[in-house]
Design a protein around this motif. Structure first.
Motif, mmCIF file in Angstrom:
data_model
loop_
_atom_site.group_PDB
_atom_site.id
_atom_site.type_symbol
_atom_site.label_atom_id
_atom_site.label_comp_id
_atom_site.label_asym_id
_atom_site.label_seq_id
_atom_site.Cartn_x
_atom_site.Cartn_y
_atom_site.Cartn_z
ATOM 1 N N VAL A 91 22.510 -0.587 -69.602
ATOM 2 C CA VAL A 91 23.331 -0.221 -68.464
ATOM 3 C C VAL A 91 24.467 -1.243 -68.415
ATOM 4 C CG1 VAL A 91 23.396 0.095 -65.991
ATOM 5 C CG2 VAL A 91 21.328 0.663 -67.258
ATOM 6 N N ASN A 92 25.628 -0.826 -68.880
ATOM 7 C CA ASN A 92 26.726 -1.785 -69.032
ATOM 8 C C ASN A 92 27.574 -1.868 -67.770
ATOM 9 O OD1 ASN A 92 28.681 -3.500 -69.944
ATOM 10 N ND2 ASN A 92 29.792 -1.903 -71.038
ATOM 11 N N GLU A 116 14.020 -5.202 -71.295
ATOM 12 C CA GLU A 116 14.042 -4.542 -69.990
ATOM 13 C C GLU A 116 15.486 -4.206 -69.589
ATOM 14 O OE1 GLU A 116 11.583 -4.029 -67.451
ATOM 15 O OE2 GLU A 116 10.296 -4.147 -69.213
ATOM 16 N N PRO A 117 15.739 -2.976 -69.099
ATOM 17 C CA PRO A 117 17.107 -2.606 -68.706
ATOM 18 C C PRO A 117 17.710 -3.570 -67.678
ATOM 19 C CG PRO A 117 15.663 -0.704 -68.640
ATOM 20 C CD PRO A 117 14.798 -1.882 -68.957
ATOM 21 N N ILE A 118 16.867 -4.136 -66.819
ATOM 22 C CA ILE A 118 17.393 -4.996 -65.749
ATOM 23 C C ILE A 118 18.089 -6.225 -66.337
ATOM 24 C CG2 ILE A 118 15.200 -6.252 -65.438
ATOM 25 C CD1 ILE A 118 17.555 -5.305 -62.590
ATOM 26 N N ILE A 119 17.606 -6.699 -67.500
ATOM 27 C CA ILE A 119 18.225 -7.871 -68.116
ATOM 28 C C ILE A 119 19.655 -7.550 -68.545
ATOM 29 C CG2 ILE A 119 18.059 -9.529 -70.020
ATOM 30 C CD1 ILE A 119 15.068 -9.177 -69.979
ATOM 31 N N GLY A 120 19.823 -6.371 -69.150
ATOM 32 C CA GLY A 120 21.159 -5.941 -69.545
ATOM 33 C C GLY A 120 22.073 -5.795 -68.346
ATOM 34 N N LEU A 121 21.516 -5.227 -67.284
ATOM 35 C CA LEU A 121 22.315 -5.030 -66.069
ATOM 36 C C LEU A 121 22.778 -6.375 -65.511
ATOM 37 C CD1 LEU A 121 23.314 -2.850 -64.123
ATOM 38 C CD2 LEU A 121 21.239 -3.172 -62.802
ATOM 39 N N LEU A 122 21.853 -7.332 -65.447
ATOM 40 C CA LEU A 122 22.207 -8.656 -64.911
ATOM 41 C C LEU A 122 23.232 -9.357 -65.804
ATOM 42 C CD1 LEU A 122 18.731 -9.955 -63.721
ATOM 43 C CD2 LEU A 122 20.682 -9.301 -62.301
ATOM 44 N N ALA A 123 23.008 -9.293 -67.118
ATOM 45 C CA ALA A 123 23.932 -9.966 -68.035
ATOM 46 C C ALA A 123 25.326 -9.374 -67.935
ATOM 47 C CB ALA A 123 23.415 -9.862 -69.470
ATOM 48 N N THR A 124 25.403 -8.039 -67.874
ATOM 49 C CA THR A 124 26.726 -7.426 -67.824
ATOM 50 C C THR A 124 27.357 -7.582 -66.442
ATOM 51 O OG1 THR A 124 25.674 -5.272 -67.422
ATOM 52 C CG2 THR A 124 26.320 -5.780 -69.680
ATOM 53 N N PHE A 125 26.530 -7.711 -65.404
ATOM 54 C CA PHE A 125 27.066 -8.016 -64.076
ATOM 55 C C PHE A 125 27.724 -9.404 -64.111
ATOM 56 C CE2 PHE A 125 26.479 -9.635 -59.659
ATOM 57 C CZ PHE A 125 27.357 -8.759 -59.044
ATOM 58 N N GLY A 126 27.042 -10.359 -64.748
ATOM 59 C CA GLY A 126 27.616 -11.692 -64.900
ATOM 60 C C GLY A 126 28.932 -11.648 -65.665
#
Ligand SMILES: Nc1ncnc2c1ncn2[C@@H]1O[C@H](COP(=O)(O)OP(=O)(O)O)[C@@H](O)[C@H]1O
Ligand SMILES: [Mg+2]
Lengths: 344, 235
Positions: A75-76, A131-141
């Motif tokens: 989830v980018n 986990e998708p949440i990790i991608g979400l957090l990284a791309t939020f950053g």
């Protein structure tokens, strides 16, 4: 041609699967639109074209988001920041370096595509299969970083390059005037979206991407260099979002807040269209664009007919994408064209 | 010439080691079976050769045509001439028969022609546009083998291709595998639990038990040696 046939079968499927209540709602919608069009044809056409322009920009952002989600399962959130960068790169090319508009329209998307590749190689590649949440957090950053960088370089308020002379005029449609630039935006967006659709559904490259979405490991066992395709798709998705930003900045300007504003709208579009369906993203983008521009007109026309002025809710426009999403999900939880699978 | 030479292969998952020194040789053009009970490590062995994300190879070597395979990406291994037909068949569910096969053709060094492949599978040539998800188990197994054959590999890895199929389809797949080996001169490493099926097609057999090769025998020896069959295969 075959894309149109696709569209027809998809639309038929949607129609045959809708409940009588949904069909009745659709009919009521058509009547309300007709009423608004008759009452104020000039305003209606104005808004319809505005909705089309806005909808096509949303489609351009959503496509990349849907492709990356479908292929890589990420989830980018940074996708909106790439759109925003497209606007800033265009502004910088035109205003700071005096590069002509048409060249900026080429350079900015490629530049954004390159930023996309850097993001994919440096950050996202480590997150596949997690986990998708990790991608979400990284791309939020990443979004926050890009946003602050843009604020640092170009300031907090909106910037806008001068519109090129040959696109400043208007075209007379009798009841109203349409800005030539708007028609240009729709044309460029249509060509690029059709190009992506063709690439994915009709070429050997697209075949390997669709296979990768369905079963990544098996795709590699068959001999496909999937990591290379991930990077290529990330470039493509980023460049299309960047092109959307480039088209938008000339007419409306861009500010750092666009990163988050537009990624949220793109999420809404992807969810309405059905996660992973390219065709769904196109339909949903246009739906949201038109809803946002036409529903206020419909409400005000309805207020005139019924004499109930409360119907004409002021400032509802920004809420509309989310209301449409809720309505669609209530009727079709998978979204309009969502399946268990992706990238149909 | 030895085409595939697995030597001292150790491999496992996060949950623990599964293979403890597996040695398998497959000569060019040979049809060899890897037999063993459920959980012996047959699939783990094939996936280690094909370069799957799991298992992790912990030791040993996997030589193919004189080059080391372990550590290579699956698509690199495929491009050297190894086609893998996995346990669950894994046809691309929302691609048509033709698209499934074309994908393999597009990404092979020296592929077969799609019409040649379809001639080999008349059943499939009658459903070219059908999506794999709408096909029966037997048809999917044929498609998975057709996809592997399309790449025109030097070695085909087959993981329990008869599993869950009706007897007449089992016989058809046996014929297909024999033809692939005889006529197309493709070496085959066939993983099986079912001794009868393995004996029907393969000339030579490795028997795997608890992550180790415990016997390697010809078909005649396997037929004759009831003790081996009893102890390691339960038949
Ligand atoms: N993905 C996995 N993660 C952890 N353990 C696994 C995994 N796959 C298989 N195993 C274990 O490895 C052992 C060998 O499995 P496998 O190679 O699938 O055996 P076979 O194919 O001979 O039936 C079994 O004990 C199984 O539980
Ligand atoms: Mg197995």
């Amino acid at each position: 041609m075959s894309a149109i046939l696709d569209a027809r079968t998809q639309a038929q499927r949607l129609l045959s699967e809708s409940s009588p209540a949904a069909k009745l709602g659709g009919l009521a919608g058509v009547l309300l639109l007709g009423n608004a069009a008759v009452q104020e044809p000039g305003l209606f056409i104005d808004q319809a074209i505005g909705g089309l322009v806005y909808g096509m920009i949303l489609v351009m952002i959503s496509l990349g988001l849907a492709l990356v989600l479908g292929l890589m399962g990420v989830v980018n959130f940074a996708h909106g920041a790439l759109f925003m960068l497209g606007g800033y790169f265009t502004y910088a090319a035109m205003a700071s370096y005096g590069i002509p508009f048409w060249a900026a329209l080429l350079i900015a998307p490629v530049g954004v595509g390159v930023v996309g590749i850097v993001i994919e190689v440096v950050v996202l590649r480590r997150l596949y299969g997690k986990e998708p949440i990790i991608g979400l957090l990284a791309t939020f950053g990443l979004t926050l970083m890009i946003e602050e960088a843009a604020r640092f370089v170009w300031g907090a308020s909106a910037v806008q390059p001068a519109k090129p002379a040959f696109l400043t005029g208007g075209t007379d449609l009798g009841v109203t005037q349409v800005g030539t630039y708007r028609l240009f935006t729709v044309a460029v967006a249509t060509v690029s979206v059709a190009g992506v659709y063709y690439l994915i559904t009709r070429t050997d490259f697209g075949l390997s991407v669709r296979a990768g979405v369905q079963d990544g490991e098996m795709t590699e066992f068959v001999g496909v260099n999937l990591p290379l395709r991930f990077t290529a798709m990330f470039f493509l998705g980023s460049a299309i979002a960047g092109l959307g930003g480039a088209l938008r900045v000339v007419e409306f300007g861009i500010d750092p807040g666009a990163a988050e504003e537009f990624v949220l709208l793109a999420f809404v579009v992807v969810v309405i269209g059905g996660v992973g369906s390219i065709f769904g993203s196109v339909v949903a983008g246009l739906l949201v664009g038109w809803a946002q521009f036409l529903i206020p007109v419909v409400l005000s026309a309805l207020a005139v007919i019924t004499g109930v002025s409360a119907i004409n809710v002021q400032g509802i426009s920004d809420l509309i994408p989310f209301l449409v999403m809720i309505a669609v999900l209530l009727i079709r939880p998978r979204g309009l064209f969502g399946e268990e699978g992706l990238l149909e | 010439m030895t085409l595939l030479s697995v030597s001292g292969l150790e491999a496992g998952y996060e949950t623990g080691q599964v293979l403890f020194g597996v040695d398998i040789d497959v000569e060019d053009g040979e049809l060899v079976s890897l037999l063993g009970r459920n959980g012996a490590g047959k699939t783990t062995t094939l996936r280690a050769i094909a370069g799957g994300t799991e298992p992790t190879v912990l030791g040993g070597t996997i030589g193919f045509d004189g080059q080391e395979l372990s550590g290579s990406a699956p698509y690199e291994i495929a491009s050297r001439g190894i086609s893998f037909v996995p346990e669950e068949r894994r046809c691309f569910p929302r691609l048509s028969v033709v698209e499934n096969i074309r994908l393999a053709i597009n990404h092979a060094e020296n592929p077969k022609d799609i019409e040649t492949v379809l001639e080999f599978f008349p059943e499939l040539s009658e459903m070219r546009e059908k999506h794999a998800k709408n096909m029966s188990g037997g048809e999917q197994q044929m498609l998975a083998i057709a996809r592997a054959l399309a790449a025109n590999p030097r070695l085909m890895l087959l993981d329990e291709p008869f599993e869950g199929l009706a007897p007449y389809i089992v016989r058809r797949i046996e014929d297909i595998i024999a033809e692939i080996n005889d006529q197309q001169e493709i070496a085959v490493l066939l993983v099986e639990q079912n001794v009868a099926a393995a004996v029907a097609v393969a000339d030579y057999h490795y028997i795997l038990a608890e992550g180790r090769i415990v016997e390697s025998v010809s078909t005649a020896q396997l037929r004759a040696n009831e003790e081996v069959r009893q102890r390691y295969l339960g038949v």
